[in-house]
Structures are given as structure tokens and as C-alpha cells.
Design an enzyme around this catalytic site. Structure first.
Site, PDB file in Angstrom:
ATOM      1  N   GLY A   1       0.810  -1.232   0.000  1.00 37.84           N
ATOM      2  CA  GLY A   1       0.000   0.000   0.000  1.00 37.84           C
ATOM      3  C   GLY A   1       0.828   1.261   0.000  1.00 37.84           C
TER       4      GLY A   1
ATOM      5  N   ARG B   1       3.907   6.065   1.905  1.00 38.87           N
ATOM      6  CA  ARG B   1       4.214   7.489   2.087  1.00 38.87           C
ATOM      7  C   ARG B   1       3.749   8.321   0.910  1.00 38.87           C
ATOM      8  NH1 ARG B   1      10.489   7.905   1.007  1.00 38.87           N
ATOM      9  NH2 ARG B   1      10.641   6.263  -0.543  1.00 38.87           N
TER      10      ARG B   1
ATOM     11  N   ARG C   1       3.450  14.560  -7.083  1.00 38.73           N
ATOM     12  CA  ARG C   1       3.569  13.891  -8.380  1.00 38.73           C
ATOM     13  C   ARG C   1       2.189  13.678  -8.986  1.00 38.73           C
ATOM     14  NH1 ARG C   1       5.622   7.722  -6.865  1.00 38.73           N
ATOM     15  NH2 ARG C   1       3.809   7.146  -5.608  1.00 38.73           N
TER      16      ARG C   1
ATOM     17  N   ARG D   1      -1.648   0.276  -9.711  1.00 42.14           N
ATOM     18  CA  ARG D   1      -0.529  -0.627  -9.998  1.00 42.14           C
ATOM     19  C   ARG D   1      -1.033  -2.059 -10.199  1.00 42.14           C
ATOM     20  NH1 ARG D   1       3.681   1.923  -6.598  1.00 42.14           N
ATOM     21  NH2 ARG D   1       2.846   3.990  -6.231  1.00 42.14           N
TER      22      ARG D   1
ATOM     23  N   ASP E   1       4.377  -4.286  -7.316  1.00 39.94           N
ATOM     24  CA  ASP E   1       3.734  -3.092  -6.742  1.00 39.94           C
ATOM     25  C   ASP E   1       4.315  -1.818  -7.342  1.00 39.94           C
ATOM     26  OD1 ASP E   1       5.935  -4.234  -5.049  1.00 39.94           O
ATOM     27  OD2 ASP E   1       5.856  -2.252  -4.160  1.00 39.94           O
ATOM     28  N   ASN E   2       5.395  -1.946  -8.086  1.00 39.89           N
ATOM     29  CA  ASN E   2       5.977  -0.780  -8.751  1.00 39.89           C
ATOM     30  C   ASN E   2       5.713  -0.784 -10.251  1.00 39.89           C
ATOM     31  OD1 ASN E   2       6.979   0.252  -6.349  1.00 39.89           O
ATOM     32  ND2 ASN E   2       8.979  -0.734  -6.570  1.00 39.89           N
TER      33      ASN E   2
ATOM     34  N   ASP F   1       7.601   5.132  -9.400  1.00 44.14           N
ATOM     35  CA  ASP F   1       8.410   4.860  -8.211  1.00 44.14           C
ATOM     36  C   ASP F   1       9.899   4.916  -8.505  1.00 44.14           C
ATOM     37  OD1 ASP F   1       6.148   4.778  -6.765  1.00 44.14           O
ATOM     38  OD2 ASP F   1       6.448   2.780  -5.929  1.00 44.14           O
TER      39      ASP F   1
HETATM   40  P1  AMP Z   1       9.010   0.042  -2.852  1.00 44.06           P
HETATM   41  O1  AMP Z   1      10.420   0.262  -2.458  1.00 44.06           O
HETATM   42  O2  AMP Z   1       8.486   1.138  -3.737  1.00 44.06           O
HETATM   43  O3  AMP Z   1       8.731  -1.316  -3.463  1.00 44.06           O
HETATM   44  O4  AMP Z   1       8.170   0.168  -1.503  1.00 44.06           O
HETATM   45  C1  AMP Z   1       7.622  -0.906  -0.802  1.00 44.06           C
HETATM   46  C2  AMP Z   1       6.622  -0.429   0.211  1.00 44.06           C
HETATM   47  O5  AMP Z   1       7.274   0.289   1.259  1.00 44.06           O
HETATM   48  C3  AMP Z   1       5.562   0.502  -0.314  1.00 44.06           C
HETATM   49  O6  AMP Z   1       4.359   0.129   0.291  1.00 44.06           O
HETATM   50  C4  AMP Z   1       6.038   1.868   0.134  1.00 44.06           C
HETATM   51  O7  AMP Z   1       4.996   2.784   0.227  1.00 44.06           O
HETATM   52  C5  AMP Z   1       6.649   1.546   1.486  1.00 44.06           C
HETATM   53  N1  AMP Z   1       7.642   2.543   1.937  1.00 44.06           N
HETATM   54  C6  AMP Z   1       8.863   2.770   1.422  1.00 44.06           C
HETATM   55  N2  AMP Z   1       9.491   3.753   2.119  1.00 44.06           N
HETATM   56  C7  AMP Z   1       8.656   4.166   3.100  1.00 44.06           C
HETATM   57  C8  AMP Z   1       8.716   5.162   4.146  1.00 44.06           C
HETATM   58  N3  AMP Z   1       9.775   5.931   4.340  1.00 44.06           N
HETATM   59  N4  AMP Z   1       7.639   5.273   4.955  1.00 44.06           N
HETATM   60  C9  AMP Z   1       6.570   4.512   4.790  1.00 44.06           C
HETATM   61  N5  AMP Z   1       6.451   3.561   3.846  1.00 44.06           N
HETATM   62  C10 AMP Z   1       7.474   3.372   3.000  1.00 44.06           C
HETATM   63 MG    MG Z   2       6.892   1.464  -4.521  1.00 37.54          MG
END
Ligand code: AMP
Ligand code: MG
Length: 511
Positions: A97, A100, A189, A196, A267-268, A277
Site C-alpha cells: 500500500g 508514504r 507527483r 498498480r 507493486d511498482n 516509483d
Molecule cells: P518500494 O520500495 O516502492 O517497493 O516500496 C515498498 C513499500 O514500502 C511501499 O508500500 C512503500 O509505500 C513503502 N515505503 C517505502 N518507504 C517508506 C517510508 N519511508 N515510509 C513509509 N512507507 C514506506
Molecule cells: Mg513502490
């Protein structure tokens, strides 16, 4: 800004959790949760993208800096975060989800919808033990690269603004047990939709087939005008085919310009085929199919440059599984996926033909392209500069020009290989049916003269962290005309002092 026109259609159409509870948790049954952004009291706007704002219908900034950091929002803006799931590094990760990213809603210009999100404006139920904040370093990277991709003609989300929050954020960049204070920042953005693959995977895993169908119908109706959705028994099949088409275009563009995403988890992956992302991504300097900037991915190199085609196929297969309940025909899905694998190479060859200035792909070109790839890989030549050196009447190409693209001294044998290849290229180009001028025109719009190399970002970030945004602004200028050589000082290979610099050739996910 035209903030009163922001709507919340998504939250009206789909089930949500309206409790406003920020506690991190599973949110079964719902697709989003309403939340309040964090309070920031010493914010500073760094840049506002007025051109984009006008284009999407938000208009000029006026005195609305507060909106860009999610403060003092007008009543019509109802903030929320969505739930999605995904496969991370090949493994099912369950609910993820918007950890942030916070939605402001949608803005319409005529009937064209644009969704607006803040990245880094606070925690949500989906923050998974993290803080929901973003740092200046990663926000500069997202701002500049998404805009660079747009101007390169690659499907992407875009960036409307970059602001500092005034907060300190703690990050352990190298995951070495050495956390440090960094400056907090927020990027606004935009995208037609931020949906996704993971949104569909979530509903499928929860066996919420009705909601899966509703979200799919919504996506087709709003964002896939090419699908005939009326009385079309094959509409979901046609839709999956269209998703494959858009994803393929995006991936081929990545190969054309030498972009490595770095974290191609499902998810990306945008359901609209947008690059989304911007984390540990990198433009490639020296050609290397095994190159991944992502230090978290070093052991398996799952998301290395040369694997992105294969991985997009893997991700599409995961999506096919997710929407299977709408289609119930594995044979047809397998056929579409099989075709994707074949079409990848056809499109890849066409893209290479454009880069070389060939009007068509001839049967013998397959060998020529393979030889090119092997040469680039073995000699580690700069991908972008290599093609620029070819961009002249073929008879005028000189082997000496290519030294600008070497990352190490080449031995006699290697130089011979390069010059043999150039000779082959000159011979091949004689078979063109188009004029040399037309060929050069094709090359000039296919091969960028400005790419946002990691070392440039690294330098811009180092300066910005000290309060100097000169290089940030200059890069923002340069990325607007990537096919013109307007900034020759940036059109150079990575300086050797950056060869092993963290933040240049290697990046962590910490952002
Ligand atoms: P990703 O690196 O884009 O695959 O992120 C995986 C998950 O981690 C996603 O649900 C992001 O929203 C969450 N996420 C990454 N960094 C943060 C952060 N600093 N605070 C909260 N959620 C995060
Ligand atoms: Mg992501």
C-alpha cells in the site's frame, strides 16, 4: 491554484475505511483509508512546475505553497492512501500500500483526469513501521528523473513540485548501522492514474472478485479508450493484451535510453504502463547487461538492465494470475504472454534499427545486433556516447572518436573489434533505402544527447543539501531538450573519480 476543482471520485466509487486511524494495520475489504497528512511548520518551496500545473488544469501557483506540502488543505480535498499488494523480488509480499504517498484526489481538464499525490507527507496505515517521510536526496531524484523521462518521450508519472518540510529525517543510507539526519522533503507527483498491478493482485488474493471486477471496469472505462467495453465478451482479454502493449512500449523505451529501474516489483508496475516509483534507478553509463544500481539486489541481480524484458514478462504473468477470475481461460492468457516474449525481441530489434538509423530490420540484422551487444558488453562502452559517435554520415565515422566512450584502456585486440564493427556498420548502412539525411534524422530523435547520469544527480544532491540549487536548476533545464546537445558539459562519460562512489554507480533503497 485551482484547488476547488479537485474531486474525490475514487473515494466515492470504492469501499474505504473512513476512520482516519493512522495505526499501521491490515485493512481487509477496503481499497483505501482516509488519513491526515503530517504537520510541517517550516516548509520551503524549491520548485514549482507551472507548465505542468497549467497543463493538467491546476493553473498558476498564486499563494498556494501550502498545498504543495499538504498543509491547510481546502475542505474539498479529502486525503487518502490506497491498499495494494505485490510480489517483491519474486516473492508474494501480501498487503503493502501507499506507505508514504498520499492522494489529494483528481483534477480534470476537459475530460482528461490527472491524479495528484504527495510523496513524503506523512505516515499512513500502510507505512509498515516506516515514517512516511521522504528525504531531499530521494525527492530530487524523483523530481528530476520523472521529468527527464517525460521529455525523453518515455511513459511516466510526472512531478509538479519539490519542497522541503523543515523536518529532519533519520536514514541509514548504506544499512550499515550508521543512521544520519537528512532533510525532509515532499514531491507532488501526478499521473492519469497511480493504480498498480499490485492493486489487482490484492483484490484477487483476498478473493474479492466483485471488487476486482469493479476496479477493472473502472480502469478500462477511464484509461483504456482503445478497449471496446460494450457488449464485448472478450473485454478483459483485450484489456490484458492492451496492458501488455503499453508495458512493452515502456520497457523498450527503457532499453532505448539505457534506464534501469532497479526495483521492478509488481507493486511498482503501473497498470497504465507508466514508469513509476523512482528509487534506486540509474541511467546506464558503460554498457553492462548485468548492471543494477540497487545494492539490495546485488546477490541475484534480478532487476539488472538486461533482465528487465524478462522481468516485465514475469510481472505480467503475475497480473494475469490476478485477473484470471475475470477471464477463466488460461490458454488465451498464456498465448498473450507467449506473444509478449516474442514481440519483445521484434520491438527491441526495431528500436535498435532506429538507433542505428536503419529504415527496416533486415534478416541479417539479428546477427549484427547480437554482435553489437557482445561488443558493448565486453568493451563496456558508454551506451549514450556510442550512438552519438555514429550520428554522422557513415563514411565520416572515425574510430578515434570513440575514445570518449571508454571506461578503461582498450587493448589492440579490442580496438580491432571495435573498428571491424564500425566497418560492418558502414557496409550495412549502404543497404538503407532512405537517404542519409533521413537516417540521421531518425537517429537524432532516437538517441538522447542528454541523459540524467547518476553522478550528475549525486553532485546536484550534494550541493542542494548545502542549500545550493544551481545544479538542480541547470539539470532541470537540460532535461527539457534531451535530443539537443544544449549542455555539452553534461554530455560526457562518468568521470573516473565516481567509478565506485556510493550514490553514483550503486544506490540503496533508503529514501
Ligand atoms: P518500494 O520500495 O516502492 O517497493 O516500496 C515498498 C513499500 O514500502 C511501499 O508500500 C512503500 O509505500 C513503502 N515505503 C517505502 N518507504 C517508506 C517510508 N519511508 N515510509 C513509509 N512507507 C514506506
Ligand atoms: Mg513502490
Amino acid at each position: 491554484m485551482n484547488l476547488k476543482s479537485i474531486t474525490n471520485n475514487f473515494t466515492k466509487l470504492f469501499p474505504g475505511d473512513f476512520s482516519g486511524n493512522l495505526m499501521q494495520r491490515q485493512t481487509p475489504d477496503v481499497l483505501f483509508s482516509t488519513i491526515e497528512p503530517a504537520d510541517f511548520d517550516r516548509t520551503e518551496l524549491i520548485y514549482f512546475n507551472e507548465e505542468l500545473s497549467i497543463e493538467i488544469g491546476l493553473g498558476k501557483l498564486d499563494n498556494d505553497e501550502n498545498f504543495l506540502v499538504a498543509q491547510n488543505l481546502p475542505n474539498n480535498v479529502k486525503t487518502y492512501a490506497t491498499a495494494y499488494a505485490g510480489h517483491q523480488f519474486g516473492n508474494w509480499a501480501g498487503q503493502l500500500g501507499d506507505g508514504r504517498a498520499i492522494y489529494a484526489g483528481e483534477i480534470f481538464r476537459e475530460d482528461h483526469q490527472t491524479e495528484i499525490q504527495w510523496k513524503g507527507a506523512g505516515a499512513t496505515p500502510y507505512s509498515r513501521h516506516a515514517d512516511g517521510r521522504a528525504v531531499l536526496r530521494s525527492s530530487i531524484r524523483e523530481y528530476l528523473m520523472s521529468e527527464a523521462m517525460f521529455h525523453l518521450g518515455v511513459p511516466t508519472t510526472r512531478a509538479l513540485s519539490l519542497s522541503k518540510t523543515g523536518e529532519d529525517v533519520i536514514r541509514d543510507i548504506q544499512y550499515s548501522g550508521n543512521p544520519q539526519k537528512e532533510q525532509g522533503a515532499v514531491v507532488v507527483r501526478t499521473a492519469e492514474s497511480f493504480l498498480r498491478f499490485g492493486h489487482f493482485e490484492l483484490l484477487s488474493a483476498r478473493k474479492q472478485t466483485d471488487l476486482l471486477k469493479q476496479l477493472s471496469d473502472y480502469t478500462i472505462e477511464k484509461f483504456y479508450p482503445e478497449i471496446n467495453s460494450e457488449n464485448n465478451p472478450n473485454q478483459y482479454i483485450d484489456w490484458f493484451q492492451a496492458i501488455c502493449n503499453r508495458t512493452l512500449k515502456m520497457i523498450i523505451d527503457w532499453y532505448r535510453i539505457g534506464f534501469v529501474h532497479g526495483v521492478m516489483n509488481t507493486d511498482n508496475m503501473s497498470i497504465l504502463g507508466l514508469t513509476i516509483d523512482y528509487g534506486p534507478y540509474s541511467m546506464m553509463d558503460g554498457y553492462d547487461l548485468e548492471f543494477t544500481p540497487n545494492t539490495t539486489d546485488l546477490p541475484g541481480k534480478r532487476y539488472a538492465f538486461g533482465k528487465q524484458g524478462q522481468i516485465s514478462h514475469w510481472n505480467l504473468a503475475a497480473l494475469a494470475n490476478a485477473i484470471f477470475p475475470l477471464i477463466n481461460n488460461s490458454e488465451i492468457l498464456e498465448k498473450i504472454l507467449d506473444d509478449y516474449g516474442k514481440r519483445f525481441w521484434t520491438e527491441h530489434d526495431k528500436m535498435l534499427a532506429d538507433k542505428f538509423g536503419f529504415d527496416e530490420v533486415l534478416p541479417e540484422d539479428e546477427r549484427f545486433f547480437t554482435e553489437w551487444q557482445q561488443l558493448m558488453q565486453d568493451l563496456n562502452l558508454d551506451h549514450t556516447l556510442f550512438f552519438q559517435n555514429l550520428e554522422k554520415p557513415a563514411s565520416e565515422i572515425k574510430i578515434d572518436d570513440f575514445s570518449n566512450s571508454f571506461y578503461r584502456d582498450l587493448n589492440e585486440n579490442e580496438l580491432k573489434r571495435l573498428s571491424n564493427f564500425i566497418e560492418k556498420y558502414q557496409e550495412r548502412k549502404l543497404k538503407n533505402k532512405i537517404s542519409e539525411t533521413a537516417a540521421l534524422e531518425l537517429m537524432s530523435k532516437t538517441n538522447p544527447k542528454f541523459i540524467l547520469r547518476n553522478y550528475l544527480l549525486f553532485e546536484a544532491i550534494q550541493e542542494a543539501e548545502k542549500g545550493n540549487y544551481e545544479l538542480f536548476f541547470k539539470l532541470k533545464e537540460a532535461l527539457q531538450d534531451p535530443y539537443e546537445n544544449r549542455f555539452p558539459e553534461f554530455n560526457q562519460k562518468r568521470p573516473s573519480k565516481y567509478d565506485n562512489q556510493t550514490g553514483c554507480s550503486q544506490l540503496s533503497c533508503s529514501s
